[in-house]
Enzyme design. Sequence first.
Site, PDB file in Angstrom:
ATOM      1  N   GLN A 197      39.883  42.828  37.623  1.00 17.78           N
ATOM      2  CA  GLN A 197      39.479  43.824  38.622  1.00 17.78           C
ATOM      3  C   GLN A 197      39.734  43.271  40.023  1.00 17.78           C
ATOM      4  OE1 GLN A 197      35.326  45.036  39.797  1.00 17.78           O
ATOM      5  NE2 GLN A 197      35.974  46.981  38.893  1.00 17.78           N
ATOM      6  N   THR A 230      29.595  41.961  38.169  1.00 19.51           N
ATOM      7  CA  THR A 230      29.584  40.795  39.049  1.00 19.51           C
ATOM      8  C   THR A 230      28.597  39.766  38.532  1.00 19.51           C
ATOM      9  OG1 THR A 230      30.238  42.083  40.966  1.00 19.51           O
ATOM     10  CG2 THR A 230      29.189  39.972  41.384  1.00 19.51           C
ATOM     11  N   TYR A 271      32.552  50.358  47.962  1.00 12.00           N
ATOM     12  CA  TYR A 271      33.316  49.221  48.456  1.00 12.00           C
ATOM     13  C   TYR A 271      34.522  49.719  49.259  1.00 12.00           C
ATOM     14  CZ  TYR A 271      30.204  46.686  45.376  1.00 12.00           C
ATOM     15  OH  TYR A 271      29.081  46.181  44.788  1.00 12.00           O
TER      16      TYR A 271
END
Length: 385
Positions: A119, A46, A191
Amino acid sequence: MTELNDALAANLSLTLLDGADMTTLFSPVTIAGLRLRNRFVMSPMTRAFSPDGVPGENVAAYYARRAESLGIVMTEGSYVNESAGGFDNVPRLFGDDALAAWRRVTDGVHAVGGFIFSQLWHIGAQRDAGAGPYPDSPMISPSGVNCDGQVVGEPATSAQLEETVEDFARAAVFAKAAGFDGVDLHGAHGYLLDQFHWPVTNRRTDAYGGDMAGRVRLSAEIAAAVRAAVGPEFPVDFRFSQWKGNDFDARIAESPKELEAFLTPLVEAGVSMFHASTRRYWMPAFDGSGRTLAGWTKHLSGRPVIGIGSVGVGAPFMSITDDASSGRAPSLSLAPLADLVNRGEFDLVAMGRASLADPHWAVKVSSGRLSEIRPYNKSADAFLY
């Protein structure tokens, strides 16, 4: 800072190869129908450099530079719908502006002979209710419980789960149309999908909870919907982990049998390959066996597997202490990595921090230019392109 990097580089040059046979790592290989230049993959990281969720020219250049020397580059997680995350600068995979921008990214990667996966990401209960960029969107999670065990919302309804499945499939279609060579379904690290996998965050008593078959059901439904949407040949990777961001000792599977019960529905749903995320790639997954998590995944699933965990760096991911005394500290040497690949434990090797610090890490290693490698330095590399 220069003196520190010089010292790191000297240590790297002395220890990286350590007499290892690197032929397999740097030879071309065909995985999921793609002819890759080597077995190295840039793992998703990220970066949050995409204002309003739209990747710019700097992001395109960032991926293209790394695609010059790696088999596959994977993008950072991209939001699949309005409820998927809470930050304005994380890219999204919906909206004409974002999709046009992703086409420029994939064109740049293909221009240098590389492959790139998108992704697909939904953070679930890790998003605060009311957080932007779409504050009115609901917070979706299995039980309204975050990874700390705190109640932060209501359990997702069946209708919301059906919409989530559709949104992942839609995002995969958008990724294919934007020129991506495959997709990576983010089912790791606490997540949304992983919140269903883990009993701590999944307290449901319906078909999406309880035993492993229930906990993996949503992931399998998403994988099946994605497969149906993109066709039989398009690579679909599934990333999973035992550990969570707040609990490195967490486990979704306590034994190979439980791991098989997790993997089998995903294989049947059409997953092409697995990405077994660990913080130390060489550590055994279960007591009584020397096999790694990636090794068990390949053995049980029969699918190609990506191994990951502190490759080419001197500390495990998110480490705050030196754990060398426990025998769990990483080594810069690639000898153990080469040995595991040569023995068939896994097929591809993902790197995060090493490829972040030096886009051409793989080329420099394969050509023996070890002294030219820029070692990873957390404080210096946070904003590298």
